[in-house]
Design a protein around this motif. Sequence first.
Motif, PDB file in Angstrom:
ATOM      1  N   GLU A   1       0.828  -1.203   0.000  1.00 49.20           N
ATOM      2  CA  GLU A   1       0.000   0.000   0.000  1.00 49.20           C
ATOM      3  C   GLU A   1       0.865   1.257   0.000  1.00 49.20           C
ATOM      4  OE1 GLU A   1      -3.160   0.208  -0.355  1.00 49.20           O
ATOM      5  OE2 GLU A   1      -3.883  -1.822   0.001  1.00 49.20           O
ATOM      6  N   ALA A   2       1.901   1.264   0.845  1.00 46.82           N
ATOM      7  CA  ALA A   2       2.760   2.445   0.951  1.00 46.82           C
ATOM      8  C   ALA A   2       3.490   2.753  -0.350  1.00 46.82           C
ATOM      9  CB  ALA A   2       3.770   2.256   2.084  1.00 46.82           C
ATOM     10  N   LEU A   3       3.850   1.703  -1.091  1.00 45.54           N
ATOM     11  CA  LEU A   3       4.596   1.888  -2.341  1.00 45.54           C
ATOM     12  C   LEU A   3       3.683   1.940  -3.561  1.00 45.54           C
ATOM     13  CD1 LEU A   3       7.676  -0.443  -1.678  1.00 45.54           C
ATOM     14  CD2 LEU A   3       7.479   2.030  -1.337  1.00 45.54           C
ATOM     15  N   GLY A   4       2.376   1.881  -3.335  1.00 45.71           N
ATOM     16  CA  GLY A   4       1.437   1.989  -4.433  1.00 45.71           C
ATOM     17  C   GLY A   4       1.450   0.813  -5.385  1.00 45.71           C
ATOM     18  N   LEU A   5       1.684  -0.388  -4.850  1.00 45.87           N
ATOM     19  CA  LEU A   5       1.778  -1.587  -5.682  1.00 45.87           C
ATOM     20  C   LEU A   5       0.473  -2.381  -5.583  1.00 45.87           C
ATOM     21  CD1 LEU A   5       5.395  -2.670  -4.713  1.00 45.87           C
ATOM     22  CD2 LEU A   5       4.673  -1.481  -6.787  1.00 45.87           C
ATOM     23  N   ALA A   6      -0.248  -2.457  -6.680  1.00 39.82           N
ATOM     24  CA  ALA A   6      -1.522  -3.168  -6.677  1.00 39.82           C
ATOM     25  C   ALA A   6      -1.330  -4.674  -6.681  1.00 39.82           C
ATOM     26  CB  ALA A   6      -2.356  -2.750  -7.880  1.00 39.82           C
ATOM     27  N   GLN A   7      -0.226  -5.142  -7.298  1.00 41.29           N
ATOM     28  CA  GLN A   7      -0.004  -6.581  -7.440  1.00 41.29           C
ATOM     29  C   GLN A   7       1.484  -6.848  -7.598  1.00 41.29           C
ATOM     30  OE1 GLN A   7      -1.611  -8.668 -10.972  1.00 41.29           O
ATOM     31  NE2 GLN A   7      -2.791  -9.928  -9.529  1.00 41.29           N
ATOM     32  N   VAL A   8       1.940  -7.991  -7.070  1.00 43.92           N
ATOM     33  CA  VAL A   8       3.338  -8.399  -7.179  1.00 43.92           C
ATOM     34  C   VAL A   8       3.410  -9.910  -7.340  1.00 43.92           C
ATOM     35  CG1 VAL A   8       4.259  -6.493  -5.778  1.00 43.92           C
ATOM     36  CG2 VAL A   8       3.583  -8.643  -4.661  1.00 43.92           C
ATOM     37  N   ASP A   9       4.581 -10.399  -7.702  1.00 44.77           N
ATOM     38  CA  ASP A   9       4.949 -11.792  -7.482  1.00 44.77           C
ATOM     39  C   ASP A   9       5.618 -11.845  -6.112  1.00 44.77           C
ATOM     40  OD1 ASP A   9       4.040 -12.680  -9.965  1.00 44.77           O
ATOM     41  OD2 ASP A   9       5.982 -12.398 -10.924  1.00 44.77           O
ATOM     42  N   LEU A  10       5.338 -12.891  -5.332  1.00 42.69           N
ATOM     43  CA  LEU A  10       5.844 -12.984  -3.965  1.00 42.69           C
ATOM     44  C   LEU A  10       6.631 -14.268  -3.789  1.00 42.69           C
ATOM     45  CD1 LEU A  10       5.871 -11.969  -1.004  1.00 42.69           C
ATOM     46  CD2 LEU A  10       3.658 -13.101  -0.691  1.00 42.69           C
ATOM     47  N   ALA A  11       7.835 -14.160  -3.239  1.00 37.79           N
ATOM     48  CA  ALA A  11       8.664 -15.330  -2.964  1.00 37.79           C
ATOM     49  C   ALA A  11       9.174 -15.251  -1.539  1.00 37.79           C
ATOM     50  CB  ALA A  11       9.837 -15.408  -3.937  1.00 37.79           C
ATOM     51  N   GLY A  12       9.019 -16.350  -0.791  1.00 39.41           N
ATOM     52  CA  GLY A  12       9.496 -16.400   0.578  1.00 39.41           C
ATOM     53  C   GLY A  12      10.313 -17.648   0.824  1.00 39.41           C
TER      54      GLY A  12
END
Length: 274
Positions: free
Chosen positions: A109-120
């Motif tokens: 939200e803070a960086l204005g990113l609506a969608q990402v790929d996520l790796a953990g």
Amino acid sequence: MSTPAPEQPDVPELRAPDHTHRLPTSDGLTLTVYEWAGTAEALPVFLHHGFSASAFVEWPRSGLPQTLLAQGRRVLAVDARGHGASDAPHDNAFYGETRMAQDVLEVLEALGLAQVDLAGYSMGSVVSLIFASRHSDRLRRLVVGGVGAGIVEVGGVDTRALPSSELARALRASDPGELGDDLLQGFRMFAASTGNDLLALAAQADVVHASPIDLAAIAVPTLVVAGDEDPLAVRPQVLADAVPGARVQPVTGDHATAFSDPRFAQEIAAFLQP
């Protein structure tokens, strides 16, 4: 959880981040997030490290961010609360993977990113699975490494292999030589070597996630990466079977050395191709 690993041969050095963000959380802490600019018009990749590591302790030695950057991807890597350059209180109330999943949402939200790929990886995989189970609309693809059947059977990192209470005891020990267990002594030595606050790590160990995750609610393509000798990622197919459409990618190594298999970075980067 993370332990020392030999570096991959010929892994290029990770360049300095283009931006370092210091972002406040809704419960009053400040997180550090590193960002590398990409050239391709593709979703960013968000990386979440494991317990007692940090963005720079864990990911560069795998070669994953370097591989993604070579593909032109924008990459973000967080120092989880209690780790790296993020705030590290000693109060258990600030910790837990559910709270860290909320941090991921607040960073997006803070960086204005609506969608990402996520790796953990490891703890970061638990965080990522919790996030995906609640916010699949914010993800395109998901990668979880260093975990397996423990997610389904104990609700998080497999504490049957390394009990969290023993880990917390080791982190608080005034004399590591008195722990009487080579695994605990080795882990304590590694944790101390990362520069992290041991009492902050112990607070996270006290409240490690151990309840069911709604894996059936995850609605994005998912890759489970597991070392073939990793005691914390045994029977990864059990996890993959619980996540709709997930598949397993085996690599060689244990919880520490799986990073050193070149397939670790190669297969994740291929899975995350736009």
